[in-house]
Design a protein around this motif. Structure first.
Motif, PDB file in Angstrom:
ATOM      1  N   ASN A 145       6.486   1.793 -10.019  1.00  0.00           N
ATOM      2  CA  ASN A 145       6.407   1.621  -8.567  1.00  0.00           C
ATOM      3  C   ASN A 145       5.332   0.642  -8.123  1.00  0.00           C
ATOM      4  O   ASN A 145       4.892   0.664  -6.976  1.00  0.00           O
ATOM      5  CB  ASN A 145       6.192   2.978  -7.893  1.00  0.00           C
ATOM      6  N   ILE A 146       4.882  -0.201  -9.056  1.00  0.00           N
ATOM      7  CA  ILE A 146       3.990  -1.323  -8.735  1.00  0.00           C
ATOM      8  C   ILE A 146       4.776  -2.598  -8.976  1.00  0.00           C
ATOM      9  O   ILE A 146       5.408  -2.751 -10.029  1.00  0.00           O
ATOM     10  CB  ILE A 146       2.724  -1.335  -9.615  1.00  0.00           C
ATOM     11  N   ILE A 197      11.805   6.995  -1.318  1.00  0.00           N
ATOM     12  CA  ILE A 197      10.849   5.898  -1.133  1.00  0.00           C
ATOM     13  C   ILE A 197       9.441   6.467  -0.927  1.00  0.00           C
ATOM     14  O   ILE A 197       8.461   5.954  -1.482  1.00  0.00           O
ATOM     15  CB  ILE A 197      11.270   5.018   0.049  1.00  0.00           C
ATOM     16  N   ALA A 198       9.341   7.537  -0.136  1.00  0.00           N
ATOM     17  CA  ALA A 198       8.039   8.160   0.098  1.00  0.00           C
ATOM     18  C   ALA A 198       7.426   8.654  -1.210  1.00  0.00           C
ATOM     19  O   ALA A 198       6.217   8.501  -1.447  1.00  0.00           O
ATOM     20  CB  ALA A 198       8.179   9.313   1.089  1.00  0.00           C
ATOM     21  N   ILE A 199       8.241   9.232  -2.086  1.00  0.00           N
ATOM     22  CA  ILE A 199       7.753   9.708  -3.387  1.00  0.00           C
ATOM     23  C   ILE A 199       7.350   8.529  -4.262  1.00  0.00           C
ATOM     24  O   ILE A 199       6.324   8.578  -4.960  1.00  0.00           O
ATOM     25  CB  ILE A 199       8.831  10.573  -4.077  1.00  0.00           C
ATOM     26  N   ASP A 200       8.124   7.447  -4.237  1.00  0.00           N
ATOM     27  CA  ASP A 200       7.785   6.250  -5.015  1.00  0.00           C
ATOM     28  C   ASP A 200       6.417   5.695  -4.623  1.00  0.00           C
ATOM     29  O   ASP A 200       5.592   5.359  -5.480  1.00  0.00           O
ATOM     30  CB  ASP A 200       8.849   5.165  -4.803  1.00  0.00           C
ATOM     31  N   VAL A 201       6.163   5.575  -3.323  1.00  0.00           N
ATOM     32  CA  VAL A 201       4.891   5.020  -2.862  1.00  0.00           C
ATOM     33  C   VAL A 201       3.740   5.960  -3.212  1.00  0.00           C
ATOM     34  O   VAL A 201       2.661   5.508  -3.644  1.00  0.00           O
ATOM     35  CB  VAL A 201       4.927   4.748  -1.345  1.00  0.00           C
ATOM     36  N   ALA A 202       3.952   7.257  -3.059  1.00  0.00           N
ATOM     37  CA  ALA A 202       2.918   8.223  -3.434  1.00  0.00           C
ATOM     38  C   ALA A 202       2.617   8.145  -4.930  1.00  0.00           C
ATOM     39  O   ALA A 202       1.454   8.262  -5.350  1.00  0.00           O
ATOM     40  CB  ALA A 202       3.367   9.641  -3.053  1.00  0.00           C
ATOM     41  N   SER A 203       3.646   7.933  -5.740  1.00  0.00           N
ATOM     42  CA  SER A 203       3.461   7.803  -7.192  1.00  0.00           C
ATOM     43  C   SER A 203       2.642   6.559  -7.527  1.00  0.00           C
ATOM     44  O   SER A 203       1.799   6.584  -8.438  1.00  0.00           O
ATOM     45  CB  SER A 203       4.823   7.753  -7.893  1.00  0.00           C
ATOM     46  N   ALA A 204       2.894   5.471  -6.806  1.00  0.00           N
ATOM     47  CA  ALA A 204       2.123   4.246  -7.013  1.00  0.00           C
ATOM     48  C   ALA A 204       0.653   4.474  -6.673  1.00  0.00           C
ATOM     49  O   ALA A 204      -0.251   4.043  -7.409  1.00  0.00           O
ATOM     50  CB  ALA A 204       2.697   3.115  -6.168  1.00  0.00           C
ATOM     51  N   VAL A 233      14.604   1.200  -5.547  1.00  0.00           N
ATOM     52  CA  VAL A 233      13.345   1.781  -6.010  1.00  0.00           C
ATOM     53  C   VAL A 233      12.213   1.057  -5.295  1.00  0.00           C
ATOM     54  O   VAL A 233      12.195  -0.178  -5.235  1.00  0.00           O
ATOM     55  CB  VAL A 233      13.183   1.639  -7.533  1.00  0.00           C
ATOM     56  N   ALA A 234      11.279   1.804  -4.722  1.00  0.00           N
ATOM     57  CA  ALA A 234      10.188   1.212  -3.955  1.00  0.00           C
ATOM     58  C   ALA A 234       9.024   0.831  -4.863  1.00  0.00           C
ATOM     59  O   ALA A 234       8.640   1.589  -5.758  1.00  0.00           O
ATOM     60  CB  ALA A 234       9.716   2.188  -2.881  1.00  0.00           C
ATOM     61  N   CYS A 235       8.475  -0.372  -4.619  1.00  0.00           N
ATOM     62  CA  CYS A 235       7.317  -0.858  -5.366  1.00  0.00           C
ATOM     63  C   CYS A 235       6.233  -1.283  -4.387  1.00  0.00           C
ATOM     64  O   CYS A 235       6.509  -1.947  -3.390  1.00  0.00           O
ATOM     65  CB  CYS A 235       7.700  -2.038  -6.249  1.00  0.00           C
ATOM     66  N   LEU A 236       5.011  -0.910  -4.686  1.00  0.00           N
ATOM     67  CA  LEU A 236       3.874  -1.303  -3.864  1.00  0.00           C
ATOM     68  C   LEU A 236       3.427  -2.701  -4.260  1.00  0.00           C
ATOM     69  O   LEU A 236       3.260  -2.996  -5.440  1.00  0.00           O
ATOM     70  CB  LEU A 236       2.734  -0.297  -4.058  1.00  0.00           C
TER      71      LEU A 236
END
Length: 387
Positions: A145-146, A197-204, A233-236
Motif C-alpha cells: 500500500n505504498i 481503501i480505508a483499510i489499505d491507507v491505515a495499513s500503509a 488497491v489504494a497506495c499512499l
C-alpha cells in the motif's frame, strides 16, 4: 500564436474568452473541442500564463505538449483527451513540479509499461528539498500500500540544465480525490470499496510508523495522495513532506501539510509525531463517507467537518452520508432487505466513529494504527455477511 496575447483582437476568436486585468485583456479560456484542428501543438502555448481553462479534446493534435504547460499555475480545467499526442503529457500541475504519464520501453514493445514521472521544479528551492526528502524516505519502503518507485533520476538534460525526477508505477485509476469529488465518468465507490481503501491507507500508515526500520511521519495524508491501481488497491504516495521520527524527536515543526487535514498542534509549533498522521487520516475517513472536504464552504462560524459529523453520529449518521452512499443504502428498503440496509448504515456509522476518534483534538486520545485496522476489519467482517 507567438504574439496572440499582445492583441485584444484574439478575444473575438471562436472558442477564446478574455478576462479584464489592469494591464489590458488577457486570454483566460481556450475551448476548441471538436473544431477539426490538426497538426502539432505550438510551443507558444506556454505563453498562456493567465489561462484558466484549456479544452482541446476531439481534435487530431500531435507532437509534445510544451514543458511550459507545467507553469500554468492558474489552470483549473485541462482536457486534451482523444488526441494523438506523443511524449510527455502533464497530468497534474503542482508547485513542486509536473507529473507526466509516460511509457518505459523494455527489450520488446510487449514489455512496455506505463509510468508516472514527477519532474521537479528546480526554480522552487522547497520543491528541490522535498525531492531529496522523498528520495530518502521511500528508497527502502516495500509495502503493498505504498506507491512503488521504479527509479530516480538526477542528471542533466540535452542543454546541460539540471534535471531531477521520480518515476513511479502508473496508477490506472487515479486518486481517491478523483473518485470522491470529480465523478469519474459516472463511476462510484460503493461502501465496500471505500472500506477496503480505508483499510489499505491505515495499513500503509501502520507500516511507515512501526515496521519500516526508522519510523516515518508522512505529514500530508489527504485524498489526492491516495492513488488507486488497476485492481482498486489504494497506495499512499507523495512523501515530499515526510520526516523520520527519531531524527526530529526534539524539533518543533513549521506548519506543513494541507489546510483542513493538518493536525491543530502543528499550527502551534508542536513536535512532529505519528499523532499528526492519525489526525489527517481521521479527516480523510470522514471525507470518504460524507463526500465533504474539510474546506467546504459550508464550514464557517466554528463549524468544521468533524463537528458536522459529531452532531449526527451515531444516531443520525444517515443525515451526513454522501448522497451516492445514501442511494446505495436506500435501495434495500424493501421489506425482505431491511436487514441489509440497517447493516450498511451501521457500517458507515461505525467508520465515521473511527474517523472521529482519530481526529480528536488531544493527540494522545487518538487511535493507534493497529486499533484502526482491527476496528475496520471488524466492520468489514460485518459487511461481508450481507454480500
Amino acid at each position: 500564436m507567438a504574439s496572440w496575447n499582445e492583441s485584444e483582437l484574439v478575444c473575438l476568436w471562436k472558442g477564446i474568452r478574455c478576462g479584464s486585468s489592469p494591464g489590458g485583456k488577457r486570454v483566460t479560456s481556450l475551448e476548441l473541442q471538436f473544431c477539426g484542428l490538426a497538426g502539432s501543438i505550438s510551443p507558444s502555448l506556454g505563453n498562456l500564463s493567465f489561462l484558466v481553462t484549456l479544452r482541446l479534446s476531439g481534435n487530431q493534435l500531435t507532437g509534445q505538449v510544451p514543458q511550459e504547460l507545467g507553469r500554468l499555475s492558474q489552470l483549473q480545467h485541462l482536457n486534451l483527451s482523444n488526441n494523438y499526442l506523443e511524449g510527455h503529457i502533464p497530468e497534474t500541475l503542482g508547485s513542486s513540479g509536473s507529473v507526466y504519464k509516460a511509457r518505459l520501453k523494455a527489450q520488446s514493445d510487449s514489455d512496455e509499461k506505463l509510468v508516472a514521472v514527477k519532474v521537479i521544479n528546480l526554480q522552487d528551492s522547497e520543491a528541490l528539498r522535498s525531492f531529496f526528502v522523498e528520495c530518502e524516505a521511500i528508497r527502502n519502503l516495500r509495502h503493498r500500500n505504498i506507491i512503488k518507485i521504479i527509479t530516480l533520476c538526477s542528471s542533466a538534460d540535452s542543454r546541460g540544465n539540471e534535471f531531477n525526477a521520480i518515476v513511479y508505477k502508473y496508477m490506472l485509476n487515479g486518486s481517491l480525490d478523483d473518485w470522491l469529488h470529480h465523478k469519474r465518468d459516472g463511476k462510484n465507490l460503493d461502501l465496500g470499496r471505500r472500506l477496503s481503501i480505508a483499510i489499505d491507507v491505515a495499513s500503509a500508515l501502520d507500516y511507515i510508523h512501526h515496521h519500516c526500520g526508522t519510523p516515518i511521519v508522512h505529514r500530508d495524508i489527504k485524498p489526492s495522495n491516495v492513488l488507486l491501481d488497476a485492481d482498486m488497491v489504494a497506495c499512499l504516495g507523495d512523501f515530499g513532506l515526510a520526516r523520520f521520527v527519531e531524527r526530529n524527536s526534539g524539533d518543533s515543526t513549521q506548519f506543513r501539510g494541507t489546510i483542513g487535514y493538518a493536525c491543530p498542534e502543528y499550527g502551534t509549533g508542536n513536535i512532529i509525531s505519528k499523532y499528526g498522521d492519525i489526525y489527517s487520516y481521521g479527516i480523510l475517513l470522514l471525507e470518504m463517507i460524507t463526500e465533504r472536504r474539510p474546506t467546504d464552504d459550508m464550514f464557517t462560524d466554528g463549524l468544521s467537518l468533524r463537528e458536522y459529523v459529531r452532531r449526527s453520529v451515531p444516531y443520525n449518521a444517515i443525515d451526513v452520508l454522501d448522497e451516492r452512499l445514501l442511494v446505495e443504502i436506500e435501495k434495500h428498503d424493501a421489506c425482505d432487505k431491511t436487514h441489509i440496509k440497517r447493516t450498511k448504515l451501521e457500517c458507515a456509522s461505525l467508520m465515521l466513529e473511527v474517523g472521529l476518534l482519530c481526529s480528536e483534538e488531544i493527540p494522545e486520545r487518538r487511535m493507534s494504527t493497529r486499533d484502526i485496522i482491527n476496528e475496520l476489519n471488524g466492520i468489514r467482517e460485518m459487511f461481508m455477511q450481507i454480500t
